[in-house]
Design a protein around this motif. Structure first.
Motif, PDB file in Angstrom:
ATOM      1  N   THR A 128       0.837  -1.203   0.000  1.00 40.53           N
ATOM      2  CA  THR A 128       0.000   0.000   0.000  1.00 40.53           C
ATOM      3  C   THR A 128       0.869   1.248   0.000  1.00 40.53           C
ATOM      4  O   THR A 128       0.597   2.205  -0.730  1.00 40.53           O
ATOM      5  CB  THR A 128      -0.941   0.008   1.215  1.00 40.53           C
ATOM      6  OG1 THR A 128      -1.759  -1.158   1.170  1.00 40.53           O
ATOM      7  CG2 THR A 128      -1.820   1.242   1.231  1.00 40.53           C
ATOM      8  N   THR A 129       1.912   1.235   0.773  1.00 35.38           N
ATOM      9  CA  THR A 129       2.842   2.364   0.808  1.00 35.38           C
ATOM     10  C   THR A 129       3.452   2.581  -0.570  1.00 35.38           C
ATOM     11  O   THR A 129       3.591   3.720  -1.030  1.00 35.38           O
ATOM     12  CB  THR A 129       3.944   2.117   1.855  1.00 35.38           C
ATOM     13  OG1 THR A 129       3.325   1.917   3.130  1.00 35.38           O
ATOM     14  CG2 THR A 129       4.901   3.280   1.934  1.00 35.38           C
ATOM     15  N   ARG A 184       0.908   4.160  -2.962  1.00 39.23           N
ATOM     16  CA  ARG A 184       0.803   5.596  -2.685  1.00 39.23           C
ATOM     17  C   ARG A 184       2.000   6.348  -3.252  1.00 39.23           C
ATOM     18  O   ARG A 184       1.848   7.400  -3.862  1.00 39.23           O
ATOM     19  CB  ARG A 184       0.680   5.834  -1.184  1.00 39.23           C
ATOM     20  CG  ARG A 184      -0.636   5.375  -0.632  1.00 39.23           C
ATOM     21  CD  ARG A 184      -0.688   5.525   0.864  1.00 39.23           C
ATOM     22  NE  ARG A 184      -2.032   5.213   1.349  1.00 39.23           N
ATOM     23  CZ  ARG A 184      -2.368   5.241   2.612  1.00 39.23           C
ATOM     24  NH1 ARG A 184      -1.479   5.564   3.537  1.00 39.23           N
ATOM     25  NH2 ARG A 184      -3.598   4.946   2.976  1.00 39.23           N
ATOM     26  N   PHE A 221       0.557  12.504  -0.641  1.00 40.56           N
ATOM     27  CA  PHE A 221      -0.612  11.666  -0.883  1.00 40.56           C
ATOM     28  C   PHE A 221      -1.770  12.131  -0.008  1.00 40.56           C
ATOM     29  O   PHE A 221      -1.618  12.275   1.199  1.00 40.56           O
ATOM     30  CB  PHE A 221      -0.289  10.198  -0.578  1.00 40.56           C
ATOM     31  CG  PHE A 221      -1.433   9.281  -0.852  1.00 40.56           C
ATOM     32  CD1 PHE A 221      -1.701   8.858  -2.130  1.00 40.56           C
ATOM     33  CD2 PHE A 221      -2.256   8.850   0.176  1.00 40.56           C
ATOM     34  CE1 PHE A 221      -2.769   8.020  -2.392  1.00 40.56           C
ATOM     35  CE2 PHE A 221      -3.321   8.014  -0.064  1.00 40.56           C
ATOM     36  CZ  PHE A 221      -3.573   7.600  -1.361  1.00 40.56           C
ATOM     37  N   PRO A 267      -5.356  10.949   1.205  1.00 45.51           N
ATOM     38  CA  PRO A 267      -6.264   9.803   1.223  1.00 45.51           C
ATOM     39  C   PRO A 267      -7.686  10.119   0.762  1.00 45.51           C
ATOM     40  O   PRO A 267      -8.399   9.245   0.301  1.00 45.51           O
ATOM     41  CB  PRO A 267      -6.268   9.361   2.686  1.00 45.51           C
ATOM     42  CG  PRO A 267      -5.048   9.943   3.281  1.00 45.51           C
ATOM     43  CD  PRO A 267      -4.752  11.190   2.508  1.00 45.51           C
ATOM     44  N   ALA A 288      -5.097   1.918  -1.783  1.00 46.24           N
ATOM     45  CA  ALA A 288      -4.242   3.081  -1.529  1.00 46.24           C
ATOM     46  C   ALA A 288      -4.983   4.149  -0.727  1.00 46.24           C
ATOM     47  O   ALA A 288      -4.398   4.832   0.104  1.00 46.24           O
ATOM     48  CB  ALA A 288      -3.740   3.666  -2.844  1.00 46.24           C
ATOM     49  N   HIS A 289      -6.288   4.281  -0.974  1.00 42.19           N
ATOM     50  CA  HIS A 289      -7.073   5.329  -0.313  1.00 42.19           C
ATOM     51  C   HIS A 289      -7.856   4.832   0.896  1.00 42.19           C
ATOM     52  O   HIS A 289      -8.648   5.578   1.476  1.00 42.19           O
ATOM     53  CB  HIS A 289      -8.028   5.977  -1.316  1.00 42.19           C
ATOM     54  CG  HIS A 289      -7.299   6.825  -2.301  1.00 42.19           C
ATOM     55  ND1 HIS A 289      -6.897   8.101  -2.020  1.00 42.19           N
ATOM     56  CD2 HIS A 289      -6.873   6.567  -3.556  1.00 42.19           C
ATOM     57  CE1 HIS A 289      -6.266   8.602  -3.051  1.00 42.19           C
ATOM     58  NE2 HIS A 289      -6.226   7.681  -3.998  1.00 42.19           N
TER      59      HIS A 289
END
Length: 95
Positions: free
Chosen positions: A9-10, A13, A25, A27, A52-53
């Motif tokens: 996920t990091t 982003r 980034f 969210p 990612a969000h």
């Protein structure tokens, strides 16, 4: 519940920030139509953007509909969903 702080996920982003030339980034940016359109060009898989969000795929699909952004939505269940989720080479001869 998915781990939104995972390295994957990091990395998603970081990829979005780099590809879209952002300062950081955000969210909640998934609800901005310009950002959403640009993000889909970089990462066309809605599941990646949702992860990612930190939102559900359904939330992203609703944002797409709300902003009239054309994007293919998978079938909800059954054999059609299984085919949608299958690897591209699952069906031989389907080019």
């Amino acid at each position: 519940m998915p781990d939104y702080s995972s390295p994957a996920t990091t990395q998603l982003r970081a990829d979005l920030v780099a590809a879209l030339d952002l300062d950081s980034f955000d969210p909640s940016a998934y609800d901005d139509p310009e950002y959403l359109q640009a993000a889909l060009e970089v990462h066309p898989h809605v599941g990646d953007l949702a992860r990612a969000h930190c939102v559900a795929e359904r939330t992203l699909y609703r944002a797409l509909e709300r902003h009239d952004i054309a994007h293919e939505q998978p079938p909800k269940h059954g054999p059609a969903r299984a085919l949608w989720d299958a690897a591209p080479d699952t069906i031989p001869g389907d080019d």
